[in-house]
Design a protein around this motif. Sequence first.
Motif, mmCIF file in Angstrom:
data_model
loop_
_atom_site.group_PDB
_atom_site.id
_atom_site.type_symbol
_atom_site.label_atom_id
_atom_site.label_comp_id
_atom_site.label_asym_id
_atom_site.label_seq_id
_atom_site.Cartn_x
_atom_site.Cartn_y
_atom_site.Cartn_z
ATOM 1 N N ALA A 112 8.938 -10.031 145.971
ATOM 2 C CA ALA A 112 9.972 -10.174 147.006
ATOM 3 C C ALA A 112 10.226 -8.866 147.743
ATOM 4 O O ALA A 112 10.536 -8.865 148.939
ATOM 5 N N THR A 113 10.115 -7.738 147.037
ATOM 6 C CA THR A 113 10.378 -6.439 147.663
ATOM 7 C C THR A 113 9.118 -5.582 147.778
ATOM 8 O O THR A 113 9.115 -4.572 148.467
ATOM 9 N N LEU A 114 8.055 -5.971 147.063
ATOM 10 C CA LEU A 114 6.772 -5.260 146.995
ATOM 11 C C LEU A 114 6.864 -3.943 146.232
ATOM 12 O O LEU A 114 5.916 -3.154 146.227
ATOM 13 N N GLN A 115 7.986 -3.709 145.536
ATOM 14 C CA GLN A 115 8.151 -2.482 144.765
ATOM 15 C C GLN A 115 7.531 -2.623 143.379
ATOM 16 O O GLN A 115 7.732 -3.631 142.699
ATOM 17 N N VAL A 116 6.758 -1.608 142.980
ATOM 18 C CA VAL A 116 6.293 -1.536 141.595
ATOM 19 C C VAL A 116 7.516 -1.319 140.717
ATOM 20 O O VAL A 116 8.350 -0.453 141.001
ATOM 21 N N TYR A 117 7.630 -2.111 139.672
ATOM 22 C CA TYR A 117 8.842 -2.094 138.851
ATOM 23 C C TYR A 117 9.175 -0.684 138.363
ATOM 24 O O TYR A 117 8.370 -0.005 137.728
ATOM 25 N N GLY A 118 10.403 -0.238 138.726
ATOM 26 C CA GLY A 118 10.919 1.036 138.251
ATOM 27 C C GLY A 118 10.337 2.259 138.911
ATOM 28 O O GLY A 118 10.591 3.377 138.455
ATOM 29 N N GLN A 119 9.559 2.083 139.985
ATOM 30 C CA GLN A 119 8.868 3.213 140.604
ATOM 31 C C GLN A 119 9.122 3.251 142.109
ATOM 32 O O GLN A 119 9.316 2.200 142.743
ATOM 33 N N PRO A 120 9.078 4.441 142.725
ATOM 34 C CA PRO A 120 9.163 4.536 144.186
ATOM 35 C C PRO A 120 7.781 4.308 144.815
ATOM 36 O O PRO A 120 7.318 5.063 145.669
ATOM 37 N N VAL A 121 7.122 3.251 144.362
ATOM 38 C CA VAL A 121 5.771 2.904 144.802
ATOM 39 C C VAL A 121 5.779 1.448 145.250
ATOM 40 O O VAL A 121 6.411 0.599 144.598
ATOM 41 N N PHE A 122 5.087 1.154 146.350
ATOM 42 C CA PHE A 122 5.081 -0.176 146.930
ATOM 43 C C PHE A 122 3.640 -0.606 147.217
ATOM 44 O O PHE A 122 2.795 0.227 147.563
ATOM 45 N N LEU A 123 3.391 -1.899 147.084
ATOM 46 C CA LEU A 123 2.094 -2.461 147.441
ATOM 47 C C LEU A 123 2.227 -3.224 148.746
ATOM 48 O O LEU A 123 3.289 -3.799 149.026
ATOM 49 N N ALA A 124 1.152 -3.270 149.527
ATOM 50 C CA ALA A 124 1.202 -3.995 150.799
ATOM 51 C C ALA A 124 -0.184 -4.493 151.176
ATOM 52 O O ALA A 124 -1.177 -3.779 151.033
ATOM 53 N N GLY A 125 -0.229 -5.731 151.661
ATOM 54 C CA GLY A 125 -1.479 -6.275 152.171
ATOM 55 C C GLY A 125 -2.328 -6.923 151.095
ATOM 56 O O GLY A 125 -1.849 -7.360 150.045
ATOM 57 N N ASP A 126 -3.634 -6.953 151.340
ATOM 58 C CA ASP A 126 -4.563 -7.662 150.460
ATOM 59 C C ASP A 126 -4.568 -7.109 149.040
ATOM 60 O O ASP A 126 -4.910 -7.823 148.097
ATOM 61 N N VAL A 127 -4.195 -5.847 148.873
ATOM 62 C CA VAL A 127 -4.208 -5.235 147.546
ATOM 63 C C VAL A 127 -3.228 -5.919 146.599
ATOM 64 O O VAL A 127 -3.336 -5.782 145.373
ATOM 65 N N THR A 128 -2.289 -6.688 147.135
ATOM 66 C CA THR A 128 -1.345 -7.410 146.276
ATOM 67 C C THR A 128 -2.023 -8.539 145.513
ATOM 68 O O THR A 128 -1.461 -9.060 144.549
ATOM 69 N N GLY A 129 -3.211 -8.949 145.964
ATOM 70 C CA GLY A 129 -3.924 -10.030 145.298
ATOM 71 C C GLY A 129 -3.531 -11.401 145.777
ATOM 72 O O GLY A 129 -3.986 -12.409 145.224
ATOM 73 N N ARG A 130 -2.681 -11.476 146.800
ATOM 74 C CA ARG A 130 -2.313 -12.769 147.363
ATOM 75 C C ARG A 130 -3.296 -13.115 148.476
ATOM 76 O O ARG A 130 -4.339 -12.505 148.623
ATOM 77 N N HIS A 131 -2.972 -14.131 149.300
ATOM 78 C CA HIS A 131 -3.899 -14.543 150.342
ATOM 79 C C HIS A 131 -4.217 -13.381 151.280
ATOM 80 O O HIS A 131 -3.326 -12.668 151.741
ATOM 81 N N ALA A 132 -5.497 -13.209 151.546
ATOM 82 C CA ALA A 132 -5.945 -12.156 152.457
ATOM 83 C C ALA A 132 -5.881 -12.671 153.887
ATOM 84 O O ALA A 132 -6.881 -13.097 154.459
ATOM 85 N N ILE A 133 -4.690 -12.633 154.466
ATOM 86 C CA ILE A 133 -4.460 -13.141 155.812
ATOM 87 C C ILE A 133 -3.821 -12.029 156.631
ATOM 88 O O ILE A 133 -2.843 -11.406 156.199
ATOM 89 N N GLN A 134 -4.354 -11.775 157.829
ATOM 90 C CA GLN A 134 -3.961 -10.589 158.594
ATOM 91 C C GLN A 134 -2.466 -10.540 158.884
ATOM 92 O O GLN A 134 -1.833 -9.495 158.698
ATOM 93 N N HIS A 135 -1.869 -11.657 159.330
ATOM 94 C CA HIS A 135 -0.454 -11.578 159.700
ATOM 95 C C HIS A 135 0.427 -11.361 158.475
ATOM 96 O O HIS A 135 1.481 -10.738 158.559
ATOM 97 N N GLU A 136 -0.008 -11.849 157.314
ATOM 98 C CA GLU A 136 0.767 -11.613 156.100
ATOM 99 C C GLU A 136 0.631 -10.163 155.646
ATOM 100 O O GLU A 136 1.584 -9.570 155.126
ATOM 101 N N ALA A 137 -0.567 -9.573 155.836
ATOM 102 C CA ALA A 137 -0.741 -8.163 155.518
ATOM 103 C C ALA A 137 0.151 -7.291 156.398
ATOM 104 O O ALA A 137 0.767 -6.331 155.921
ATOM 105 N N SER A 138 0.243 -7.643 157.676
ATOM 106 C CA SER A 138 1.119 -6.888 158.581
ATOM 107 C C SER A 138 2.577 -7.017 158.180
ATOM 108 O O SER A 138 3.333 -6.032 158.193
ATOM 109 N N ASP A 139 2.983 -8.242 157.806
ATOM 110 C CA ASP A 139 4.356 -8.435 157.336
ATOM 111 C C ASP A 139 4.620 -7.610 156.085
ATOM 112 O O ASP A 139 5.688 -7.006 155.930
#
Length: 462
Positions: free
Chosen positions: A299-326
Amino acid sequence: MDETRIECDVAIVGAGSAGLPAYREVLRAGLTPLLIEGGPHGTMCARVGCMPSKLLIAAAQSVADMRHADGFGIRMDSPPRVDGVAVMDRVRRERDRFVRFVIDDVEAMPPAHRLDASVEFLRDGVLRTGDGREVHARRIILATGTRPNVPALYRPLGNLAIVNDDVFDWHDLPRSVLVVGAGVIGVELGLALSRLGVRVRVLNHSDSFARLMDPAVRDVAVELLAPELSLVRRARVTTVRRESDQVVVGWSVEDGAEVTERFDHVLLTAGRSPDLAPLHLERTTMPLDEQGRPCFDPATLQVYGQPVFLAGDVTGRHAIQHEASDDGRLAGRNAAAWPDVRALPRRAPMAVVFSEPQIMQVGGGHAALTDPDAMVVGKVDWTRQGRSRVMQRNQGLLHVYMRKSDQRFLGAEMVGPDAEHVAHLLAWALQMELTVPQMLDLPFYHPTIEEGIRTALRDAVR
């Protein structure tokens, strides 16, 4: 001044469809970003994904349209001839234009905001480049994208085993290609190559097809598209070897029959995996799952307990361009606001396969229906739909899903004409939380493809 030490508020690793929006959000918040890219700039979408694949598909569709002109009473003096060199020249030339647009945007950034280097974690909050420089970042966004999976069975083939990234650097079309996998990439590229005169065979280890989950829609899609793909389902590859400049592949099917064929290339479309290994995440205190990937809040893309965030295809969800931009925008906002991170509203899920006929899913499709007994399926068979028949594109099936209790629209799956446009209309309705009766109150022009949507909605209400 220590030239081996670089400090920033937010380090963004990866300058693709997620990393670039993240950079802009951090900059907008008044913080100092550092956009780090260890490979070529230009985004995966522009270089090897969305755009070059659609260029190849467009060329293939033009050939298919000419071959079907006879049905309109238009006689072709001779069959169309595909000039593979010219086809691939346009694909590369137009691809390079799209890539150049992205590179121009990156080069316009202040030099202090860019670092063209591969990096790995030294410890929490510290990244190290290959030449020994250290990046000290108060927050970090990982937008490194994915890498194609190459099963061990095919690695001895060397350059004859390719992934979709390689196709768009061809200077001519090959004579034959074996496509391994009937997912989105396999179906799109397999159809395009087949229609351009390449002998194509698609092998799939299961009954899946283009991620369709609705059995009825999937069966229709297979019926319509499998012949051009020479699709073999439930295939078990038994032998793979290289003989000179060709590949020899053998496989068996459920009845025990074994087949062996030769091909110029094997195109592997066995999925992609998050590209995280080079970062050496084990050197940090980030919580990692059994695959070594960060555990994060989707929901927030934050790695639990860390000031680190994931974004885009690296999250392992659907590799779709508009979702990566979001994702990039959300990660950038939350990284800038950390520790005050928030979940933001997400768009209704939508996916399109650019085959012909096209395939689409809205709302996660059939797989998202947690209680099938509580919903109704409305359908339209495109063979009888007026505008589709006028255009000789009257093939396919649309299923819309409606919740019984309040008649809320839940999603759809479809194979048929102009599915990319049908998907948008239905995704908008889903995001607006419309009921099916409310959707039926909206205007439908005659004669249009969209009237088929109305037919399916009416069927659901009945």
